[in-house]
Write an enzyme that holds these catalytic residues in place. Structure first.
Site, PDB file in Angstrom:
ATOM      1  N   LYS A 112       0.686  -1.118  -0.075  1.00 43.12           N
ATOM      2  CA  LYS A 112       0.048   0.175   0.072  1.00 43.12           C
ATOM      3  C   LYS A 112       0.911   1.348   0.069  1.00 43.12           C
ATOM      4  O   LYS A 112       0.371   2.376  -0.434  1.00 43.12           O
ATOM      5  CB  LYS A 112      -1.022  -0.005   1.234  1.00 43.12           C
ATOM      6  CG  LYS A 112      -2.001  -1.062   1.121  1.00 43.12           C
ATOM      7  CD  LYS A 112      -3.127  -1.088   2.209  1.00 43.12           C
ATOM      8  CE  LYS A 112      -4.132  -1.915   1.637  1.00 43.12           C
ATOM      9  NZ  LYS A 112      -4.122  -3.189   1.969  1.00 43.12           N
TER      10      LYS A 112
HETATM   11  C1  LIG Z   1      -4.654  -4.643   1.125  1.00 44.29           C
HETATM   12  C2  LIG Z   1      -3.704  -5.974   1.170  1.00 44.29           C
HETATM   13  C3  LIG Z   1      -4.104  -6.798   0.257  1.00 44.29           C
HETATM   14  C4  LIG Z   1      -5.329  -6.770  -0.457  1.00 44.29           C
HETATM   15  O1  LIG Z   1      -5.259  -5.584  -1.748  1.00 44.29           O
HETATM   16  P1  LIG Z   1      -6.666  -5.390  -2.428  1.00 44.29           P
HETATM   17  O2  LIG Z   1      -6.165  -4.176  -3.335  1.00 44.29           O
HETATM   18  O3  LIG Z   1      -7.618  -5.039  -1.549  1.00 44.29           O
HETATM   19  O4  LIG Z   1      -6.853  -6.383  -3.443  1.00 44.29           O
HETATM   20  C5  LIG Z   1      -3.301  -7.999   0.336  1.00 44.29           C
HETATM   21  N1  LIG Z   1      -2.528  -8.191   0.811  1.00 44.29           N
HETATM   22  C6  LIG Z   1      -2.046  -7.148   1.739  1.00 44.29           C
HETATM   23  C7  LIG Z   1      -0.568  -7.569   2.832  1.00 44.29           C
HETATM   24  C8  LIG Z   1      -2.671  -6.000   2.184  1.00 44.29           C
HETATM   25  O5  LIG Z   1      -2.367  -4.990   2.856  1.00 44.29           O
END
Ligand SMILES: *Cc1c(COP(=O)(O)O)cnc(C)c1O
Length: 469
Positions: A112
């Protein structure tokens, strides 16, 4: 670039306005009116570019008209300069023609950061130009909150309020949020669960009068800029593995369909992606759609991969829009059926179209731990549970052994020690140097009742660099 709503009834916006918008006024999500498309020669000419320069090439068409080239270049250099690995998103080989794209070298150790480090800088740039301040309210079950706080901590024009469920996030995740101090940073622990936090964010967007005219901005993945930033690393990975002359497959651990939707866009922009695997945990609404054309709401199942514990996938609507020939009325009708009945199916030919590219698998906690152990024994790599789900799905759903398979490594294993412990590999992941003293740092956080009025009063009292709005 102009942006349209997936439900077809909201005003068309430019990049700057889309950045500051949450949901479109018709309840839809914003998407580019026309996706840029690159030729194979053009993509091939980007081989070897540093990450931030590649990011400029890929994202430039999306911001044209809103951010001058020189400014955008500088923003990208700053954004990806904070990553702790010089390649920003290194590939690591696991098995035969099988790779993990490590997206966890940012400040908060999850993918993220790629989007939120950029989002914070873009917001500050645009707000300074407009001489405007905004308030961000977000709910988190873990990764989003810390990435958003890290991304916005240096923003002069943003006050950020992140709610997490009191005593229900892991200690690493909590400390990654509560140890960052600033007049404009506000951690709120709600005496409730994640859904309660989410609900209060939604209600605050619906009626913003408590903000006395200050604009509220979204940092969840309904924000287009987050998706945009995630497109880049698909190009980055492919270019290192023989693309675009050769096609590549990706397996993506997913909850809200944000990360994998970025891969779908990369393909439509000209990158030869031959397969996209939707990897879910027990919360498998996307898998049930991909495998049986049933998009149906289920109850929430807590798992060892909490960042994918969702009941509905907000970004899925963006794919539905394309599957229906970009017909907003058709999407609006499906979403209204979903709201009334909790489920829908699409026409057979639409579903078949999706299945040409997408495969899927739902992986339970037991299989997740088994995969962590398996990979550790095979090559000594310690996976986080989300990435392990991606690996399991890649191995079960792979169409061609000749095509490189890239699994998105979405988080560092240190963030999820419980799963690693349960896998029984006997190795404990260590905190990387920039977080080595995380457990010694002071924390700052306000515990509030699970009550909308209380939370909104708190925001109003602190929303202007800690002072009242
Ligand atoms: C947010 C997150 C996901 C999922 O991502 P999306 O964009 O909601 O599909 C997967 N793995 C981790 C570690 C995350 O923080």
């Amino acid at each position: 670039m102009r942006y349209v709503s997936t439900r077809g009834q909201a005003p068309v916006l430019n990049f700057e306005d889309v950045l500051l918008a949450g949901l479109a006024s018709d309840g839809g999500l914003y998407v580019p009116e026309n996706l840029p498309r690159f030729t194979q020669e053009e993509i091939a000419s980007w081989a070897g570019l540093p990450y931030h320069e590649l990011a400029f090439k890929v994202m430039r068409p999306f911001v044209t008209g809103s951010i001058p080239d020189a400014d955008f270049k500088q923003i990208l250099e700053d954004t990806y300069g904070v990553f702790a690995h010089s390649s920003v998103a290194p590939l690591r080989q696991l098995g035969n023609n099988e790779w993990v794209l490590e997206l966890f070298h940012g400040p908060t150790l999850a993918f993220k950061d790629f989007a939120l480090q950029l989002l914070g800088r873009l917001l500050d740039y645009v707000l300074a130009k407009r001489n405007e301040r905004v308030v961000i309210m977000g709910a988190t079950s873990g990764d989003t909150g810390s990435a958003a706080i890290e991304g916005c901590k240096a923003c002069d024009n943003v006050d950020i309020f992140i709610m997490h469920p009191h005593n229900r996030v892991s200690e690493v995740q909590r400390r990654q949020m509560t140890t960052i101090f600033g007049d404009n940073i506000h951690n709120i622990a709600i005496e409730g669960n994640f859904d309660d936090c989410q609900e209060m964010v939604k209600d605050s967007f619906a009626d913003q009068s408590f903000l006395k005219g200050t604009r509220l901005v979204a940092v969840n993945s309904i924000n287009w800029a987050r998706i945009m930033a995630q497109i880049v690393y698909y190009f980055h990975a492919a270019l290192q593995l023989g693309g675009p002359a050769r096609s590549i497959a990706f397996s993506v651990p997913t909850g809200n369909f944000g990360d994998i939707f970025a891969g779908y866009l990369a393909r439509n922009m000209g990158l030869p992606i031959s397969q996209l695997i939707v990897a879910t945990n027990r919360n498998d609404i996307l898998h049930r759609f991909m495998s049986g054309n049933q998009y149906a709401k289920d109850t929430l199942h807590p798992t060892l991969s909490p960042s994918m514990d969702i009941m509905v996938s907000s970004n899925f609507e963006r794919l539905l829009f394309d599957l229906h020939g970009r017909n907003g009325a058709a999407v609006a009708e499906l979403m209204s059926t979903f709201k009334q009945t909790g489920s829908f199916s699409v026409a057979d030919d639409r579903w078949t179209e999706a299945r040409k590219l997408f495969d899927s698998l739902a992986v339970n906690d037991e299989e997740t731990c088994a995969t962590i152990a398996e990979v550790y024994q095979e090559c000594g790599e310690l996976l986080d549970p989300h990435t392990a789900i991606g690996v399991k799905a890649a191995r079960d759903c792979r169409r061609s052994l000749a095509t490189p398979m890239v699994i998105l490594g979405t988080a560092h294993p240190v963030k999820f020690p419980e799963a690693v412990e349960k896998a029984g590999v006997g190795a404990a992941p260590a905190l990387p140097p920039h977080l080595a003293d995380l457990f010694q740092r002071d924390e700052r956080c306000t515990v509030l009742a699970n009550d909308l009025k209380t939370v909104q009063a708190f925001v109003a009292a602190h929303g202007n660099r800690g002072k009242p709005l």
